[in-house]
Design an enzyme around this catalytic site. Structure first.
Site, short mmCIF file in Angstrom:
data_model
loop_
_atom_site.label_atom_id
_atom_site.label_comp_id
_atom_site.label_asym_id
_atom_site.label_seq_id
_atom_site.Cartn_x
_atom_site.Cartn_y
_atom_site.Cartn_z
N ALA A 134 0.87 -1.18 0.00
CA ALA A 134 0.00 0.00 0.00
C ALA A 134 0.90 1.23 0.00
O ALA A 134 1.11 1.87 1.02
CB ALA A 134 -0.93 -0.02 1.20
N ASP A 225 -5.73 -3.13 -4.03
CA ASP A 225 -6.92 -2.44 -4.58
C ASP A 225 -8.03 -3.45 -4.83
O ASP A 225 -8.61 -3.51 -5.91
CB ASP A 225 -6.54 -1.70 -5.87
CG ASP A 225 -6.05 -2.63 -6.95
OD1 ASP A 225 -5.55 -3.72 -6.61
OD2 ASP A 225 -6.17 -2.28 -8.14
N PRO A 246 -9.25 -12.84 -15.02
CA PRO A 246 -10.64 -12.89 -15.48
C PRO A 246 -10.83 -12.33 -16.89
O PRO A 246 -11.85 -12.61 -17.54
CB PRO A 246 -11.37 -11.99 -14.47
CG PRO A 246 -10.32 -11.05 -13.97
CD PRO A 246 -9.04 -11.84 -13.96
N GLU A 315 3.80 -8.91 -13.80
CA GLU A 315 2.79 -9.87 -14.26
C GLU A 315 3.32 -10.67 -15.47
O GLU A 315 3.06 -11.86 -15.61
CB GLU A 315 1.49 -9.15 -14.62
CG GLU A 315 0.36 -10.10 -15.00
CD GLU A 315 -0.96 -9.37 -15.15
OE1 GLU A 315 -1.73 -9.35 -14.16
OE2 GLU A 315 -1.24 -8.83 -16.23
C1 5GW Z 1 0.46 1.22 -9.69
C2 5GW Z 1 0.47 1.69 -11.02
C3 5GW Z 1 1.03 2.90 -11.35
C4 5GW Z 1 1.61 3.64 -10.35
C5 5GW Z 1 1.60 3.18 -9.02
C6 5GW Z 1 1.03 1.96 -8.68
C7 5GW Z 1 1.04 1.49 -7.29
C8 5GW Z 1 0.81 0.13 -6.99
C9 5GW Z 1 1.24 2.37 -6.20
O1 5GW Z 1 1.45 3.59 -6.34
N1 5GW Z 1 1.21 1.89 -4.92
C10 5GW Z 1 0.99 0.56 -4.66
O2 5GW Z 1 0.96 0.16 -3.47
N2 5GW Z 1 0.82 -0.33 -5.69
C11 5GW Z 1 0.65 -1.77 -5.35
O3 5GW Z 1 0.80 -2.56 -6.51
C12 5GW Z 1 -0.74 -2.05 -4.83
O4 5GW Z 1 -0.70 -3.15 -3.92
C13 5GW Z 1 -1.49 -2.46 -6.08
O5 5GW Z 1 -2.66 -3.20 -5.82
C14 5GW Z 1 -0.41 -3.27 -6.79
C15 5GW Z 1 -0.58 -3.42 -8.31
O6 5GW Z 1 -0.92 -2.17 -8.92
P1 5GW Z 1 -2.37 -1.95 -9.53
O7 5GW Z 1 -3.38 -2.55 -8.61
O8 5GW Z 1 -2.58 -0.49 -9.84
O9 5GW Z 1 -2.31 -2.78 -10.86
P2 5GW Z 1 -3.59 -3.36 -11.65
O10 5GW Z 1 -2.99 -4.09 -12.82
O11 5GW Z 1 -4.33 -4.29 -10.73
O12 5GW Z 1 -4.44 -2.18 -12.04
MN MN Z 2 -4.72 -4.24 -8.70
#
Ligand code: 5GW
Ligand code: MN
Length: 366
Positions: A134, A225, A246, A315
């Protein structure tokens, strides 16, 4: 002269053999990584002595390692034997495939008995570690994640959540049940997601090294998220566990967003690959996840040295890893749906899903 000449060669050779013997001895004397507290239990310690008195000794004749699961409440066979519906090998779900071509289970609602599984795992006193990042504004998702985990994630089991954040003061107070706890680990803030992402695998690897080998059996690494909506429990346990994304499971693999440049260490060629897996949830026993994290980290860093960033960062690396190293358990998209997506008919329940987010609000400038 002769003898001296021989000695000067023989001495290093003897030293080398001694060193080799010491190394072999060291490895043999270490507890095997696989014979952890969960997967393999040597009979001489776990079977005869710890069994309840009224258990018939012949139930288990201790001859070696035991890999099988044990039916619960054996000792109370007459009074409180767990009753559950008879398993069938001809009746069951017909709308989904519940096993991969390499014979790993694919977990869908209706393919397992949660009560039976929980009572098998309960006496094993397993501990499940969870990592969740986070960083920056993503802290806003943590409360919902933690609160719903209390309601649905391994309820009744030992769960230790490790929150990695740069905003420790903003970690919400969430009441956790007995046997469940939370630890905050500080990480530096970063403007670039690519840096956070790159470090995730490294931090998971470090956590396993520094903490988890002492106190955990399994680990799951989850996106923050997201929210739990329904049970995620012992049915998900396995050696190496991956979740099917999914968004792509009905597509031809030519459409999977694997990294397609052969210069990348995440490369998956056309016509290769099994499924497209989520980067937002994976897990398994510690040593499997350790291998995964160290391999993905290494490949990620190799790519960076060559000025390459894989299509979907970690990923993509995870997907290449899971193609080469087949997961021993595969979780259906019930285990990571996306809130913006309508539920397909074969998805009978959504257990965990990514929430809809406003990218402009939460992501640092990338
Ligand atoms: C993610 C994308 C662009 C810039 C920052 C982030 C980001 C991800 C961040 O600023 N802070 C963060 O804690 N994360 C962690 O990475 C969260 O645990 C997040 O759930 C995980 C993956 O990023 P997501 O959820 O934005 O990616 P998607 O592919 O699920 O949308
Ligand atoms: Mn995510």
């Amino acid at each position: 002269m002769q003898i001296n000449a021989m000695n000067s060669k023989a001495v290093p050779a003897i030293l080398l053999s001694l060193l080799l013997m010491a190394i072999v001895y060291y490895y043999l004397s270490q507890p095997s990584s696989v014979s952890s507290r969960v997967i393999v239990s040597p009979c001489p310690t776990s079977c005869p002595t710890s069994e309840p008195k009224d258990r018939v000794p012949a139930d288990v004749i201790p001859t070696g390692y035991v890999f099988h699961l044990e039916t619960p409440d054996q000792s109370l066979a007459v009074t409180a034997h767990l009753k559950y519906s008879q398993p069938s090998i001809v009746k069951g779900r017909t709308d989904v495939v519940a096993v991969t071509p390499w014979l790993a289970p694919i977990v869908w609602e209706g393919t397992f008995n949660p009560v039976l599984l929980d009572s098998i795992y309960k006496p094993k006193k397993i501990s499940i570690a969870v990592t969740v990042f986070a960083v920056g504004k993503y802290i806003m998702f943590l409360k919902n994640f933690l609160e719903t985990a209390e309601q649905h994630f391994f309820v009744g089991f030992n769960v230790h959540v490790y929150v990695f954040t740069d905003r420790p003061k903003e970690v919400p107070e969430v009441k956790m049940a007995d046997g469940r706890q939370l630890t905050v680990r500080l990480v530096p803030s970063s403007k670039r997601w690519q840096e956070i992402s790159a470090r995730r695998m490294e931090l998971i690897q470090k956590l396993i090294d520094e903490q988890l080998r002492k106190n955990s059996d399994y680990i799951f690494c989850l996106d923050v998220d997201s929210k739990f909506h329904d049970r995620w429990g012992t049915e998900s346990l396995g050696g190496l566990v991956a979740v099917i994304h999914p968004g792509y499971y009905l597509d031809n693999r030519s459409k999977f967003p694997y990294e397609r440049r052969s210069a990348s260490k995440a490369y998956v060629a056309d016509g290769e690959g099994d499924f497209y897996y989520c980067g937002g949830a994976f897990g398994g026993i510690l040593e499997e996840v350790y291998l995964l994290a160290s391999t993905c980290r290494f490949n990620f860093e190799e790519d960076a040295k060559n000025g390459i960033e894989a299509a979907w960062q970690e990923e993509s690396h995870l997907n290449r890893y899971m193609w080469i190293n087949k997961p021993s358990k595969v979780l259906s998209p019930e285990y990571l749906w996306q809130d913006f997506k309508a539920r397909n008919p074969e998805v009978k329940t959504i257990r965990f899903s990514g929430v809809i987010k406003n990218y402009a609000d939460i992501r640092p400038n990338v």
